[in-house]
Scaffold this motif. Structure first.
Motif, PDB file in Angstrom:
ATOM      1  N   SER A   1       0.947  -1.482  -0.094  1.00 40.61           N
ATOM      2  CA  SER A   1      -0.138  -0.127  -0.174  1.00 40.61           C
ATOM      3  C   SER A   1       1.337   1.573  -0.074  1.00 40.61           C
ATOM      4  CB  SER A   1      -0.856   0.374   0.994  1.00 40.61           C
ATOM      5  OG  SER A   1      -1.456  -0.850   1.179  1.00 40.61           O
TER       6      SER A   1
ATOM      7  N   GLN B   1      -2.740   9.876  -0.427  1.00 39.35           N
ATOM      8  CA  GLN B   1      -3.275  11.406   0.473  1.00 39.35           C
ATOM      9  C   GLN B   1      -2.566  11.346   1.744  1.00 39.35           C
ATOM     10  OE1 GLN B   1      -6.826  13.050  -2.044  1.00 39.35           O
ATOM     11  NE2 GLN B   1      -7.411  13.380   0.192  1.00 39.35           N
ATOM     12  N   HIS B   2      -2.760  12.383   2.462  1.00 32.69           N
ATOM     13  CA  HIS B   2      -3.103  12.584   3.766  1.00 32.69           C
ATOM     14  C   HIS B   2      -3.302  13.455   4.595  1.00 32.69           C
ATOM     15  CE1 HIS B   2       0.758  15.343   4.428  1.00 32.69           C
ATOM     16  NE2 HIS B   2       0.385  15.874   4.512  1.00 32.69           N
TER      17      HIS B   2
ATOM     18  N   THR C   1      -5.629  10.928   8.822  1.00 29.83           N
ATOM     19  CA  THR C   1      -5.771  10.052   7.601  1.00 29.83           C
ATOM     20  C   THR C   1      -5.678   9.779   6.772  1.00 29.83           C
ATOM     21  OG1 THR C   1      -8.502  10.613   8.528  1.00 29.83           O
ATOM     22  CG2 THR C   1      -8.194   9.128   6.448  1.00 29.83           C
TER      23      THR C   1
ATOM     24  N   THR D   1      -4.958   8.180   2.735  1.00 32.91           N
ATOM     25  CA  THR D   1      -5.472   7.146   2.062  1.00 32.91           C
ATOM     26  C   THR D   1      -4.208   6.934   1.153  1.00 32.91           C
ATOM     27  OG1 THR D   1      -7.088   9.453   1.583  1.00 32.91           O
ATOM     28  CG2 THR D   1      -7.270   7.563  -0.363  1.00 32.91           C
TER      29      THR D   1
ATOM     30  N   HIS E   1      -9.528   1.218   2.811  1.00 27.79           N
ATOM     31  CA  HIS E   1      -8.332   2.339   2.063  1.00 27.79           C
ATOM     32  C   HIS E   1      -7.846   2.948   2.588  1.00 27.79           C
ATOM     33  CE1 HIS E   1      -9.561   0.119  -1.249  1.00 27.79           C
ATOM     34  NE2 HIS E   1      -8.156   0.787  -2.325  1.00 27.79           N
ATOM     35  N   GLN E   2      -8.871   3.634   3.958  1.00 29.19           N
ATOM     36  CA  GLN E   2      -7.771   4.766   4.986  1.00 29.19           C
ATOM     37  C   GLN E   2      -7.185   4.181   6.384  1.00 29.19           C
ATOM     38  OE1 GLN E   2     -10.886   7.114   5.457  1.00 29.19           O
ATOM     39  NE2 GLN E   2     -10.282   7.715   3.953  1.00 29.19           N
TER      40      GLN E   2
ATOM     41  N   GLU F   1      -6.227   5.152   9.468  1.00 35.68           N
ATOM     42  CA  GLU F   1      -5.727   6.401  10.831  1.00 35.68           C
ATOM     43  C   GLU F   1      -4.807   7.222  11.628  1.00 35.68           C
ATOM     44  OE1 GLU F   1     -11.056   7.449   9.715  1.00 35.68           O
ATOM     45  OE2 GLU F   1     -10.156   7.130  11.945  1.00 35.68           O
TER      46      GLU F   1
END
Ligand code: ISJ
Ligand code: MG
Length: 446
Positions: A165, A169-170, A205, A207, A401-402, A404
């Motif tokens: 993975s 994006q964050h 978060t 992505t 897909h996320q 946290e």
């Protein structure tokens, strides 16, 4: 994993026997003759049954991979009552998580996820065993049948997949400008003596290019984040909460209690001399000593009436991969073996909430822009003889897909918003860098 399948066959034969059509509990325990071919986390990762929970004690000597719920508990008191009711079953263990707001029945989020597993694969030192528990409030006979079906769903261990993975994006919550405002608001409250310390946190978060395998991610963390507890609760194939935390909430051994004040932070450095210089600075820094001593005060106050002969050890430096902390170990003798009492007294300590506790919690509930849920709660187990929980820090929620990531910092008089931001960046880096470091380009030359 031949050994394990042989044990499961023996278990199946035992479960196929005559069982009463009444409520009851039975436990089967088998020791493994030698070390299994793969690790416990690999075994757990392969199993298709939920919930599953993994735990490794911070000295690395105790490990458990458990799955399937024979029974789930609404709170830690219920779990404790259960253990007490069945104390003639020698090794009953209840595993799982307590949320940050575990004592708030009205909270929108579950207070805990504690369960008695159907199956447990455990290690202490070089000794391994497998335990199976059959429990029913109605019919042991029906439950034995369900347990047999459950055992048939277990599969052989597999290697963990590589982490592929990538972070696309964050998003930080709060972002840095809001963080700065939050800190100045907290400092105003401290000046006005509404409280002495508040711990404020951030949720980041990420992505990802593809869903993350929670077991593989935890294994990668365990590989590099030493001197930490490693824990994971997987709720479904896509949803898990995990972490590698340096902090003990408490260890109870009969009526002996071990806890600690872990607070005060500086960066680590790969070079030993540089790291030592940073550590010495930390030992002598007023603001960090204040952060730590407020936690000592809080813990000692909270234990009053529940424990005696409290001993607070001198401050020491705990050097981790990305940060170093001040730690004061605390030892005491409990009036009685009462885990629900320990949890209620100790969680959340001033290391993750603040002092006084109530005022700090109100500030967090009102101004922190997200719900902490499992973050800064606790993860571990209880049993008759011994119980241990780690503070669920350096932690993350895996949601498809996320990812946290959570990190917080203690704010006291003298805190600086930019430095505290750097501190939470360093804390989050313990997990976050695992993704970057494991990134292999999709297109390879040649
Ligand atoms: C709140 C966290 O860590 C806590 C806060 C610390 C600090 O502010 O110095 C140090 C250790 C932990 O007790 C976290 O990691 O999220
Ligand atoms: Mg700090």
């Amino acid at each position: 994993m031949k050994q394990i399948s042989a044990i499961i066959e023996q278990l199946d034969t035992a479960l196929a026997g005559e069982w009463p059509d009444t409520a009851g509990i039975r436990q089967f325990s088998y020791s493994l003759q030698k070390q299994p071919d793969t690790g416990l986390l690999e075994w757990l990762s392969a199993q298709p049954c939920y919930p599953k929970f993994y735990w490794q004690q911070r000295d690395g000597d105790e490990e458990a991979a458990v799955c399937g719920d024979a029974y789930a508990f609404g709170n830690l008191s219920q779990a404790q009552d259960f253990i007490r009711e069945y104390q003639d079953i020698p090794d009953l263990h209840i595993w799982g998580l307590n949320a940050f707001n575990a004592d708030n029945d009205d909270a929108a989020f579950a207070a805990n996820a504690l369960f008695l597993p159907r199956i447990e694969l455990c290690r202490k030192g070089t000794t391994y065993w497998l335990r199976c528990t059959v429990f029913s409030t109605r019919s042991l006979c029906d439950e034995a049948r369900r347990t047999r079906l459950f055992l048939r769903s277990l599969v052989a261990s597999r290697d963990l997949p590589p982490i592929t993975s990538r972070v696309i994006q964050h998003q930080h919550l709060p972002a840095q400008p809001q963080w700065n405002e939050l800190i100045s608001q907290a400092l105003t409250c401290i000046e006005q003596q509404q409280f002495d310390k508040v711990v404020l946190a951030r949720k980041t978060t990420l992505t990802l290019s593809q869903p993350l395998n929670a077991c593989a991610f935890l294994a990668a963390s365990r590989e590099v984040n030493h001197r930490c507890y490693h824990f994971m609760l997987a709720f479904t194939p896509q949803q898990a909460f995990l972490g590698s935390s340096p902090e003990r909430l408490f260890l109870r051994d009969h009526t002996e209690l071990f806890t600690e004040a872990l607070a005060g932070t500086v960066a680590n450095h790969p070079d030993d001399d540089e790291a030592q210089t940073l550590g010495e600075w930390l030992l002598n820094d007023g603001k960090n000593q204040r952060e730590n001593l407020l936690v000592v005060d809080d813990i000692c106050q909270r234990l009053q009436g529940g424990a005696h002969s409290l001993d607070v050890m001198p401050a020491e430096i705990l050097r981790l991969r990305k940060v170093q902390h001040l730690r004061r170990s605390i030892h005491g003798e409990l009036a009685e073996a009462d885990d629900a009492g320990c949890l209620q007294r100790l969680q959340p300590t001033a290391a993750v909430a603040g002092l006084p506790r109530q005022a700090a919690r109100e500030f967090i509930a009102r101004y922190e822009p997200f719900d902490r849920q499992w973050y800064a709660g606790s993860a571990g187990y209880l049993s008759t003889e011994q119980s241990e929980f780690t503070v669920a820090l350096r932690s993350a929620a895996v949601k498809g897909h996320q990812l946290e990531l959570y990190a917080g910092a203690g704010i006291v008089a003298g805190s600086d918003a930019a430095q505290e931001w750097q501190e939470i960046e360093n804390k989050a880096a313990g997990l976050r860098t695992l993704l970057e470091e494991h990134y292999t380009p999709a297109v390879q030359a040649g």
